[in-house]
Write an enzyme that holds these catalytic residues in place. Sequence first.
Site, PDB file in Angstrom:
ATOM      1  N   ASN A   1      36.027  55.876  47.356  1.00  0.00           N
ATOM      2  CA  ASN A   1      36.967  55.907  46.251  1.00  0.00           C
ATOM      3  C   ASN A   1      37.082  54.558  45.556  1.00  0.00           C
ATOM      4  OD1 ASN A   1      38.169  55.341  48.900  1.00  0.00           O
ATOM      5  ND2 ASN A   1      40.000  54.841  47.717  1.00  0.00           N
TER       6      ASN A   1
ATOM      7  N   TYR B   1      39.629  34.912  52.182  1.00  0.00           N
ATOM      8  CA  TYR B   1      38.389  35.152  51.434  1.00  0.00           C
ATOM      9  C   TYR B   1      37.594  33.858  51.336  1.00  0.00           C
ATOM     10  CZ  TYR B   1      35.448  37.619  48.086  1.00  0.00           C
ATOM     11  OH  TYR B   1      34.388  38.241  47.471  1.00  0.00           O
TER      12      TYR B   1
ATOM     13  N   ASN C   1      32.620  44.938  40.041  1.00  0.00           N
ATOM     14  CA  ASN C   1      32.123  46.128  40.733  1.00  0.00           C
ATOM     15  C   ASN C   1      30.798  46.665  40.197  1.00  0.00           C
ATOM     16  OD1 ASN C   1      34.302  46.383  42.656  1.00  0.00           O
ATOM     17  ND2 ASN C   1      35.596  46.899  40.918  1.00  0.00           N
TER      18      ASN C   1
END
Length: 350
Positions: free
Chosen positions: A196, A88, A170
């Site tokens: 999802n 990352y 999120n």
Amino acid sequence: MDEQSTGSSEPNQLVAWTRSFVRTRTFASSSAACKNKAIVYRKHGNPSEVLSVLSFPDLPPPPPNTANIRFRLSPINPADINVIEGVYPAKPVPFDLLSQDAPVYVGGNEGLAEVVQVGDGVRQLKKGDWVVMTKPQIGTWISARNVNVQDVLRVPSDLEEAQAATITVNPPTAYNMLHDFVHLEKGDWVIQNGANSAVCESFCTNGWKTLNFVRYLKDLGATQVATAFKDQIKTVDWEDRSIRLGLNCISGQATTTDDAHLVSYGAMSREPLSGSDNLTCHGFWQSLVQERERLMENLVGLMRHGKLRCPEHEVLAIGGSEGDEEKISEVMKRLRDGRYGRKVLLKLQV
């Protein structure tokens, strides 16, 4: 929060406090001297293999302009797994209170904590306040830690714990992707894969038509849910509207639509993105540095009005037993393989 690390290090006197403390890996919750817990790693790799649980003593009183906080819930996000794997862009900072001979990193980037003590000069926080993290890669899979006050942001305590614990990654990602690239009106179509995920769950109730690939999102307000792109796209009643925006966290094949904007915020398939000449592509990396207070106010308002729901989740308690590492390993295996199906919130009990 998906950005590079920019904050300051742990206060020097806290570092000095640990030099006389010999740390051992222990699961004895009855030990008064080492009752705090942290989920840590010393090297990058598969999270199911490199994570361990460390214990450490109570924190000393907070230095000036800092606060001691105790975490209530800390989510496991896909980016956290990528950070541990070492793939990352944002890199973790060693946790000084646990690092001696070699760096020790505390997992986690998001979490809800409660202020337990403030240092001299702190005016914006008080004991009992709820706070979320604004410093990236701060390490939230831990029962307690000291933070600089500029690295946290107060949130209302009337929210559900799970709502507050998941508000900084999120929901801002979904909110900004939906507002920063295309002006959407009620009834416009948005298509998304990896539907999802908690990012996609965050905006299924905001008045836009959504075509979502995978699982249970109709219960959250999604217009259409599908598992096969080519079959479902032919059956949708578009109501004379075309797809305006696509959100991509998978990449690979069959993730695009012509004459639209495609915003990519992940590549879980680890495959290149397929595209077309008529598609406008954007990359997205979430940051809360700019206008974070106003963004947080907007998100809290959406939560209070039922337009931003908490993701389906379960709480995983880590309580100082010999089975803790096995539980963490199994959860990480399933999350890494995309087989869990809900958000996992860690609760480190002391």
